[in-house]
Design a protein around this motif. Structure first.
Motif, PDB file in Angstrom:
ATOM      1  N   PRO A   1     -10.243  48.447  -1.765  1.00  0.00           N
ATOM      2  CA  PRO A   1      -9.037  48.707  -2.561  1.00  0.00           C
ATOM      3  C   PRO A   1      -8.860  47.708  -3.724  1.00  0.00           C
ATOM      4  CG  PRO A   1      -8.529  48.881  -0.231  1.00  0.00           C
ATOM      5  CD  PRO A   1      -9.913  48.312  -0.327  1.00  0.00           C
ATOM      6  N   LEU A   2      -9.112  46.440  -3.464  1.00  0.00           N
ATOM      7  CA  LEU A   2      -9.006  45.464  -4.546  1.00  0.00           C
ATOM      8  C   LEU A   2     -10.070  45.702  -5.609  1.00  0.00           C
ATOM      9  CD1 LEU A   2      -8.200  42.192  -2.567  1.00  0.00           C
ATOM     10  CD2 LEU A   2      -6.678  43.454  -4.102  1.00  0.00           C
ATOM     11  N   ALA A   3     -11.260  46.094  -5.181  1.00  0.00           N
ATOM     12  CA  ALA A   3     -12.336  46.379  -6.141  1.00  0.00           C
ATOM     13  C   ALA A   3     -11.988  47.592  -7.001  1.00  0.00           C
ATOM     14  CB  ALA A   3     -13.654  46.596  -5.405  1.00  0.00           C
ATOM     15  N   LEU A   4     -11.348  48.591  -6.419  1.00  0.00           N
ATOM     16  CA  LEU A   4     -10.929  49.753  -7.212  1.00  0.00           C
ATOM     17  C   LEU A   4      -9.914  49.331  -8.275  1.00  0.00           C
ATOM     18  CD1 LEU A   4     -10.656  52.465  -4.421  1.00  0.00           C
ATOM     19  CD2 LEU A   4     -12.306  52.407  -6.320  1.00  0.00           C
ATOM     20  N   ALA A   5      -8.973  48.494  -7.889  1.00  0.00           N
ATOM     21  CA  ALA A   5      -7.996  47.982  -8.860  1.00  0.00           C
ATOM     22  C   ALA A   5      -8.689  47.145  -9.930  1.00  0.00           C
ATOM     23  CB  ALA A   5      -6.917  47.167  -8.145  1.00  0.00           C
TER      24      ALA A   5
ATOM     25  N   PHE B   1      -8.709  37.244  -6.905  1.00  0.00           N
ATOM     26  CA  PHE B   1      -7.617  36.505  -6.280  1.00  0.00           C
ATOM     27  C   PHE B   1      -6.290  36.906  -6.929  1.00  0.00           C
ATOM     28  CE2 PHE B   1      -4.642  32.965  -6.113  1.00  0.00           C
ATOM     29  CZ  PHE B   1      -4.644  32.629  -4.778  1.00  0.00           C
ATOM     30  N   LEU B   2      -6.273  36.953  -8.252  1.00  0.00           N
ATOM     31  CA  LEU B   2      -5.043  37.328  -8.954  1.00  0.00           C
ATOM     32  C   LEU B   2      -4.659  38.777  -8.663  1.00  0.00           C
ATOM     33  CD1 LEU B   2      -5.627  35.478 -12.325  1.00  0.00           C
ATOM     34  CD2 LEU B   2      -4.119  34.802 -10.441  1.00  0.00           C
ATOM     35  N   MET B   3      -5.650  39.653  -8.566  1.00  0.00           N
ATOM     36  CA  MET B   3      -5.354  41.045  -8.210  1.00  0.00           C
ATOM     37  C   MET B   3      -4.766  41.100  -6.798  1.00  0.00           C
ATOM     38  SD  MET B   3      -5.237  44.129  -9.284  1.00  0.00           S
ATOM     39  CE  MET B   3      -6.260  44.130 -10.758  1.00  0.00           C
ATOM     40  N   ALA B   4      -5.327  40.327  -5.884  1.00  0.00           N
ATOM     41  CA  ALA B   4      -4.785  40.280  -4.521  1.00  0.00           C
ATOM     42  C   ALA B   4      -3.359  39.747  -4.539  1.00  0.00           C
ATOM     43  CB  ALA B   4      -5.679  39.418  -3.626  1.00  0.00           C
ATOM     44  N   GLU B   5      -3.094  38.768  -5.381  1.00  0.00           N
ATOM     45  CA  GLU B   5      -1.729  38.241  -5.500  1.00  0.00           C
ATOM     46  C   GLU B   5      -0.758  39.344  -5.923  1.00  0.00           C
ATOM     47  OE1 GLU B   5      -0.183  34.987  -5.133  1.00  0.00           O
ATOM     48  OE2 GLU B   5      -1.942  34.800  -3.857  1.00  0.00           O
ATOM     49  N   LEU B   6      -1.182  40.203  -6.831  1.00  0.00           N
ATOM     50  CA  LEU B   6      -0.338  41.338  -7.222  1.00  0.00           C
ATOM     51  C   LEU B   6      -0.133  42.284  -6.044  1.00  0.00           C
ATOM     52  CD1 LEU B   6      -1.685  42.219 -10.782  1.00  0.00           C
ATOM     53  CD2 LEU B   6       0.523  41.187 -10.195  1.00  0.00           C
ATOM     54  N   PHE B   7      -1.193  42.564  -5.313  1.00  0.00           N
ATOM     55  CA  PHE B   7      -1.065  43.400  -4.121  1.00  0.00           C
ATOM     56  C   PHE B   7      -0.073  42.777  -3.151  1.00  0.00           C
ATOM     57  CE2 PHE B   7      -4.551  46.711  -3.534  1.00  0.00           C
ATOM     58  CZ  PHE B   7      -4.833  46.834  -4.884  1.00  0.00           C
ATOM     59  N   PHE B   8      -0.199  41.482  -2.905  1.00  0.00           N
ATOM     60  CA  PHE B   8       0.691  40.792  -1.966  1.00  0.00           C
ATOM     61  C   PHE B   8       2.141  40.881  -2.442  1.00  0.00           C
ATOM     62  CE2 PHE B   8      -2.919  37.550  -0.924  1.00  0.00           C
ATOM     63  CZ  PHE B   8      -3.632  38.535  -0.258  1.00  0.00           C
TER      64      PHE B   8
ATOM     65  N   PHE C   1       3.611  43.136  -4.086  1.00  0.00           N
ATOM     66  CA  PHE C   1       4.161  44.469  -3.866  1.00  0.00           C
ATOM     67  C   PHE C   1       4.081  44.917  -2.407  1.00  0.00           C
ATOM     68  CE2 PHE C   1       3.321  44.594  -8.457  1.00  0.00           C
ATOM     69  CZ  PHE C   1       4.588  44.967  -8.892  1.00  0.00           C
ATOM     70  N   GLY C   2       3.703  43.997  -1.515  1.00  0.00           N
ATOM     71  CA  GLY C   2       3.717  44.285  -0.089  1.00  0.00           C
ATOM     72  C   GLY C   2       2.457  44.910   0.477  1.00  0.00           C
ATOM     73  N   TYR C   3       1.411  44.988  -0.336  1.00  0.00           N
ATOM     74  CA  TYR C   3       0.146  45.561   0.135  1.00  0.00           C
ATOM     75  C   TYR C   3      -0.757  44.477   0.718  1.00  0.00           C
ATOM     76  CZ  TYR C   3       1.606  49.588  -2.576  1.00  0.00           C
ATOM     77  OH  TYR C   3       2.320  50.646  -3.075  1.00  0.00           O
ATOM     78  N   LYS C   4      -1.579  44.855   1.652  1.00  0.00           N
ATOM     79  CA  LYS C   4      -2.581  43.995   2.280  1.00  0.00           C
ATOM     80  C   LYS C   4      -1.965  42.765   2.968  1.00  0.00           C
ATOM     81  CE  LYS C   4      -6.837  44.500   0.736  1.00  0.00           C
ATOM     82  NZ  LYS C   4      -7.160  45.490   1.707  1.00  0.00           N
ATOM     83  N   PRO C   5      -0.918  42.979   3.794  1.00  0.00           N
ATOM     84  CA  PRO C   5      -0.289  41.841   4.471  1.00  0.00           C
ATOM     85  C   PRO C   5      -1.237  41.133   5.443  1.00  0.00           C
ATOM     86  CG  PRO C   5       0.565  43.901   5.360  1.00  0.00           C
ATOM     87  CD  PRO C   5      -0.283  44.253   4.152  1.00  0.00           C
TER      88      PRO C   5
END
Length: 164
Positions: free
Chosen positions: A69-73, A137-144, A146-150
């Motif tokens: 999912p992070l790679a798609l983003a 890492f920054l993309m994951a921070e955006l996911f976090f 917005f509540g994704y990938k807890p």
């Protein structure tokens, strides 16, 4: 190969200050765009492909191994960055070179100001490979945010706390 959580926990230990993280949301994309601009000036035959395309492809393949999912983003974000680099690469040479220097030097200034707030040197000084982890890492921070990938967030925080 280290998992995404392991890679991110190392990176996170150097990026705890909210001010530092904010500067990285500006600096990392600026540096990434500068590098893609530079690489876009290296053609790979008459097809229109260039070194920037190859660089992004290799980086995205690594990201897909780490987390789909992070790679798609990151694929969508990279497409935007490639389009911007292509546009900048078509400017007159002096303008394009100026854009490269402003983005590259400005991006690093933002990064260093952030690490001044952090009170800690950049992660890449201890592990240069962190340069390639910063964007995901920054993309994951955006996911976090917005509540994704807890689950990933908890794992990164656990590993970062254990190593602190």
């Amino acid at each position: 190969m280290k998992s995404l959580a392991e890679q991110m926990s190392f990176y996170q230990r150097y990026h705890r200050s909210p001010k530092n993280r904010l500067t990285h949301f500006i600096g990392v994309p600026a540096i990434m765009l500068a590098i893609l601009l530079l690489l876009s000036w290296v053609p790979l035959g008459p097809s229109g492909l260039n070194a920037a395309h190859v660089f992004v492809l290799v980086l995205l393949m690594y990201y897909f191994v780490l987390d789909v999912p992070l790679a798609l983003a990151m694929t969508a974000f990279s497409a935007l960055m490639l389009a911007a680099a292509r546009h900048l690469s078509r400017l007159p040479w002096t303008w394009g070179l100026g854009a490269f220097f402003v983005l590259f030097v400005g991006g690093w200034i933002f990064q260093l100001v952030g690490h001044h707030f952090e009170g800690r040197k950049p992660a890449l000084l201890d592990n240069f490979f962190q340069v390639f982890i910063a964007p995901i890492f920054l993309m994951a921070e955006l996911f976090f945010f917005f509540g994704y990938k807890p689950g990933l967030r908890r794992r990164v925080e656990q590993l970062a706390a254990r190593s602190a």
